[in-house]
Design an enzyme around this catalytic site. Structure first.
Site, short mmCIF file in Angstrom:
data_model
loop_
_atom_site.label_atom_id
_atom_site.label_comp_id
_atom_site.label_asym_id
_atom_site.label_seq_id
_atom_site.Cartn_x
_atom_site.Cartn_y
_atom_site.Cartn_z
N ASP A 140 0.80 -1.22 0.00
CA ASP A 140 0.00 0.00 0.00
C ASP A 140 0.84 1.27 0.00
OD1 ASP A 140 -3.04 0.97 0.75
OD2 ASP A 140 -1.53 2.25 1.67
N VAL A 168 -4.75 2.45 -0.90
CA VAL A 168 -4.60 1.77 -2.19
C VAL A 168 -5.10 0.33 -2.10
CG1 VAL A 168 -2.98 1.12 -4.00
CG2 VAL A 168 -2.69 3.28 -2.80
N ASP A 169 -4.85 -0.34 -0.97
CA ASP A 169 -5.40 -1.68 -0.78
C ASP A 169 -6.92 -1.66 -0.91
OD1 ASP A 169 -3.15 -3.28 -0.39
OD2 ASP A 169 -3.05 -2.85 1.74
N ALA A 170 -7.56 -0.69 -0.25
CA ALA A 170 -9.02 -0.62 -0.27
C ALA A 170 -9.54 -0.30 -1.66
CB ALA A 170 -9.50 0.42 0.74
N ALA A 173 -9.23 -3.33 -3.76
CA ALA A 173 -10.23 -4.33 -3.37
C ALA A 173 -11.58 -4.02 -4.01
CB ALA A 173 -10.36 -4.37 -1.86
#
Length: 411
Positions: A140, A168-170, A173
């Site tokens: 991230d 960025v992960d979210a 996702a």
């Protein structure tokens, strides 16, 4: 019954982006089978913030509800045989292995498609399936840095500012979640499955549609000033400001109105869209000097009365206590067999006919291995033998924890 009831998702992802995408599919009713090593997925052994829990840590709980766990050694022939049987029953396949790992395991798109031509295959990577950065680890903070977003906040001369969330992960996702739904819809309409690729770099760029276009179309470079500012492309005042007893966020108020409320003729005489950009530092300094004269509540009441956008700056404790958050049911609370009462963020969408719900707490490592193998037709004697050989694992809530060694991270 959820809108995805009857669909099966095979989740071989780790960390956050893949597991969160798969969890959202489970929230909508899909049967999500989390395939993890016999020692448990990496996230089980890397508790964010040190919240270790009893047998399941908080970060794993937050990303893996509404899933069943199949713990299997994918490097063994027996493990590959199990996953091969499982793939034949799936509708969606999610993986975020590093480049080359899926191929070595025989779980790349072509191999999976040969087993199940109808499966929607979602591959998540850091930088793309190929290209100069394909082999790099996607994390991230690294992607926040490379996406340009860190240069949008803060003060000139200070270090670049990362987000306070795993942004960025979210974003990745939700991109994968959206793509999986689109893939299923396409399959329903045409009968065709497909390979879907999602990468963190593209997701981080796409979410900056306005900011990037200001630069790429309008040719306005990022510019951080001498005073702290919440966003390089938004006029002042914009950011968090200290009050007599805390902080409040102030977003693009009319300068004439704000100047009157603060008792600042200089501010009241300024133009919103010209001075708001060219005199950003001066405006910020004026506002920062005036707001500490009253409490947050006093300012919020006055600003709201005059139609100015403002909000209190919350801690997580404040978020949980907020009346609108409680009204919305933004968090879900349920019982976990080893962790007790669990409260985590809930569902960011509302479906009136097929609402999302928690039907399964986050599983223990291999908690559903026996059930899943039974559904695949494995005799009990074979399952017992595989357990004894360490090819699979099957924890149960009432038994002591096993598999304490961290699993080797694949991505």
């Amino acid at each position: 019954m959820g809108v995805l009831d009857g669909y099966r998702v095979i989740d071989l992802s780790i960390a956050m982006a893949g597991p969160l995408a798969a969890m959202r599919l489970g929230d909508l009713g899909a049967d999500v089978i989390k395939v993890e090593p016999v020692s448990g997925e990496w996230q089980r052994h890397a508790p964010a913030g040190g919240a270790t829990g009893n047998r399941v840590n908080a970060s794993f709980l937050s990303l893996n509800r509404n899933k069943r766990s199949l713990a299997v050694d994918l490097k063994s022939p027996e493990g590959r045989e199990i996953v091969t049987a499982l793939v034949r029953t799936g509708d969606v396949f999610v993986q975020n292995y590093r480049a080359g790992v899926a191929q070595r395991l025989g779980l790349d798109y072509d191999s999976v498609r040969a087993l199940n031509p109808d499966i929607v295959y979602v591959s998540i990577s850091g930088y793309g399936e190929d290209g100069p950065y394909a082999a790099r680890a996607g994390q991230d903070l690294l992607l926040q840095a490379m996406s340009g977003a860190m240069a949008n906040v803060g003060r000139d001369g200070d270090p670049p500012q990362p987000s306070g969330t795993y942004a960025v992960d979210a974003i990745t996702a939700y991109s994968a979640f959206e793509a999986a739904l689109a893939g299923l819809l396409h399959r329903e309409r045409t009968g065709e499955a497909q390979h879907i690729t999602v990468n963190m770099l593209d997701a981080a760029i796409a979410v900056q549609a306005q900011e990037m276009s200001i630069y790429s179309v309008g040719h306005v470079p990022q510019h951080r000033g001498a005073e702290p500012h919440g966003h390089t492309y938004i006029r002042a005042p914009y950011g968090a400001f200290a009050t007599a007893d805390g902080y409040l966020a102030l977003a693009m108020p009319p300068l004439a109105t704000l100047g009157e409320l603060l008792g600042s003729p200089e501010l009241a005489a300024m133009d919103d869209h010209t001075d708001g950009h060219t005199h950003r530092d001066r405006i910020t300094a004026i506002v920062a000097g005036k707001l500490p004269t009253r409490t947050t509540a006093e300012w919020l009441a006055l600003l709201e009365e005059n139609g100015i956008w403002a909000a209190p700056v919350y801690s997580y404790a404040d978020v949980l206590a907020d009346p609108q958050v409680r009204h919305n049911g933004s968090f879900v609370t349920y019982e976990h067999p080893t962790e007790g009462t669990v409260t985590t963020p809930g569902f960011p969408f509302r479906l009136t006919r097929t609402p999302a719900e928690v039907t399964r707490p986050a599983p223990l490592t291999g908690e559903h291995t026996r059930d899943i193998l039974d559904g695949l037709g494995y005799p009990r004697e074979r399952v017992d033998a595989l357990l004894a050989q360490g090819r699979i694992a099957a924890e149960t809530p009432g038994a002591p924890a096993t598999g304490d060694e961290p699993a080797a991270a694949a991505s």
